[in-house]
Design a protein around this motif. Sequence first.
Motif, short mmCIF file in Angstrom:
data_model
loop_
_atom_site.label_atom_id
_atom_site.label_comp_id
_atom_site.label_asym_id
_atom_site.label_seq_id
_atom_site.Cartn_x
_atom_site.Cartn_y
_atom_site.Cartn_z
N UNK A 189 20.95 -52.07 18.13
CA UNK A 189 20.03 -53.07 18.67
C UNK A 189 18.69 -52.47 19.07
N UNK A 190 18.73 -51.26 19.63
CA UNK A 190 17.48 -50.58 20.01
C UNK A 190 16.64 -50.26 18.77
N UNK A 191 17.29 -49.77 17.75
CA UNK A 191 16.53 -49.41 16.53
C UNK A 191 15.93 -50.65 15.89
N UNK A 192 16.62 -51.76 15.96
CA UNK A 192 16.09 -52.98 15.38
C UNK A 192 14.84 -53.44 16.11
N UNK A 193 14.85 -53.34 17.44
CA UNK A 193 13.74 -53.84 18.25
C UNK A 193 12.67 -52.79 18.52
N UNK A 194 13.03 -51.53 18.36
CA UNK A 194 12.07 -50.43 18.54
C UNK A 194 12.12 -49.54 17.30
N UNK A 195 11.58 -49.99 16.18
CA UNK A 195 11.72 -49.25 14.92
C UNK A 195 11.03 -47.90 14.92
N UNK A 196 10.14 -47.64 15.90
CA UNK A 196 9.43 -46.36 15.93
C UNK A 196 10.25 -45.24 16.53
N UNK A 197 11.43 -45.54 17.05
CA UNK A 197 12.29 -44.48 17.61
C UNK A 197 12.77 -43.57 16.49
N UNK A 198 12.78 -42.25 16.71
CA UNK A 198 13.29 -41.32 15.68
C UNK A 198 14.75 -41.61 15.34
N UNK A 199 15.09 -41.48 14.08
CA UNK A 199 16.43 -41.79 13.62
C UNK A 199 17.48 -40.82 14.16
N UNK A 200 17.08 -39.63 14.53
CA UNK A 200 18.04 -38.60 14.94
C UNK A 200 18.52 -38.77 16.37
N UNK A 201 17.90 -39.65 17.14
CA UNK A 201 18.24 -39.77 18.56
C UNK A 201 19.54 -40.53 18.76
N UNK A 202 20.33 -40.05 19.73
CA UNK A 202 21.51 -40.79 20.16
C UNK A 202 21.09 -41.82 21.20
N UNK A 203 22.06 -42.58 21.71
CA UNK A 203 21.73 -43.70 22.59
C UNK A 203 20.99 -43.24 23.85
N UNK A 204 21.56 -42.29 24.58
CA UNK A 204 20.93 -41.83 25.82
C UNK A 204 19.57 -41.20 25.53
N UNK A 205 19.47 -40.48 24.43
CA UNK A 205 18.20 -39.85 24.06
C UNK A 205 17.16 -40.90 23.71
N UNK A 206 17.59 -41.97 23.03
CA UNK A 206 16.66 -43.03 22.68
C UNK A 206 16.13 -43.74 23.93
N UNK A 207 17.01 -44.00 24.90
CA UNK A 207 16.57 -44.65 26.14
C UNK A 207 15.67 -43.72 26.95
N UNK A 208 15.97 -42.41 26.92
CA UNK A 208 15.09 -41.45 27.60
C UNK A 208 13.71 -41.43 26.96
#
Length: 604
Positions: free
Chosen positions: A194-213
Amino acid sequence: MPTGSERLVLAACDELAGHGSGFILASVIAGKTGMGPGAVQVCLRGLDRDGFIDLVPLDNGDLAASVTPKGRQELAKDEGDVRRPIPKPTEPSPIKVVPKGLKSFDKDEAELFIKLLPDYEGEAKLPNSIAFWKAGIEGRDADRGFRIGVIYGPSGSGKSSFVKAGLLPRLGDHITAIYLQSTAGETEARLLGGLRKRCPDLPESLRLAEALAALHDGNGLPQGKKILLILDQFEQLLVAWNGDRDAEWVSALQCCDGERVQALLLMRDEYLPATISLLEELGRDFKFDTDRNARRYDAFTRGHAREILVAYGRGSKQIQANPSPEQERFLKAALEGLQSYGRYLPVRLALFAQVFQERSWTRKELELVGGVEGIVVRFLEETFESQYADPRYRRHQKAVQSVLKALLPEGVTDIKGHKRSYGELLEVSEYAARPERFEDLISILDGELHLVTPTNTEGEDDGPPRPGESSYQLTHEFVVPSIQDWLTRRQQETRRGRAELRLSQLTARQNWMDNPFVPAGTMELLLIKWHTRHSVLNPNERRFLEDSFKPFSLAIAFSSKIQNIAIKSVFYAFHGVRIAIVLVVAAFTVLYIADRYLHFLPRK
């Protein structure tokens, strides 16, 4: 365009300032409009965001507002530059609600749902239950908002509907919400999807906690925007949690800062102590506080439950504008049966209205269906077994029972059970050779009766499920005991059903005792093995049968191999006697036929 409540606040602020540019306190506006202070502050923040007022936060928590030229222009629209008077709150008109069974309300029914809230006071005032969360979520100051919010209440109280139809449609555009129903083992992956869908600029390699950080650090999310993570059925995670602080979803909750990332947890109230302990472990910034980040969403009082039932009656066209004296007696009898400790669960009211949607609302009709008790079981029986049931439903009766059994939890619990994939349910239903029938079955259980709900695996909480990619689980814990009761009654009618029930009991007993001994004899295990279908068994039941037929387990069960051999010998001897009897009967039959043949031969 300001909402009705915002226009009321804007007009009051303009009038109190003498149609000038002076600043007016939010508390003064609340006194003028009759709205709650929290609701007024929510409206002022919305007006400030749209440029209709200038807003100044004060140290005491109050707000000072001044109407901008744009705000005065808005007030003068359609009035020929004549000042718009402050609109008076209107009395809520009688409402009609079409019964929808177990299906929760969603964003498409936002305007109707808000009128069903106990604290609804008209269109001019936002209910305090929504205003509380709206203020805490839309605020950009973490000190006045919250990092993790908690909505708790009894099962069936309407928490999901409150969030989906009451809160989310009324949040500002700067809030990006991700709503998920929690499931053990897959919530993290679905949240990340869901995060990747709404925030497509997040790096693909990040896990959930890393993406939120990363979002917390200002990456992947535009300035001024906020992510709101909503975890419904949070108890599913708590039940499966082993206390590991490094669990992915626990680390994700720690990344909530209240400014760019927030979380809202929905759970049954019996799991509140465990949640409070979890928040305390996360740190003092996550402290549970009913004045700031926690509210109980309770069942209805008797008076409000009556209003809701009447609304359902109007929606079913069984009640006109006001109930008749006979219908009043019906409502009184129904409310007596539907209550639980003086409160009324919305889901029980909805299901009751569904059962009586095409019945007259009279005490005689209530007596004919056996009263209010066991309303879910009666709903299932009438839907799938009654001679008046839809033939399309009736032909799926066995498949429905198999699918619902596969989705039930193991043991004695009312937590929603397993999440099963499309393929697993297809196999369990025995429709693998006829997938079009399974499609019809799923459309009935999900789209029409709402007994099950799809859980997409890639974090997409919106959009229709895709065959083969979705998993399913029961819609609500409320139905778990009743489904178990209904299935138990049906299973006791057949040998196969009794064998499956006995296997469930043996498995639960062995798991509860944590005992390697097999609590059954070989003959009983053979009969269970013979009558049960492998496809409908859960993993624990399959493991139990496999372990039970290991030589070591059989030896333990009988204490010696001799007993096992003796029982097998008796088993084979029994079949040998049966064969011998058949042969003797056959021989006597041949002799009898021969004797009769010789009797009719001509004598010399």
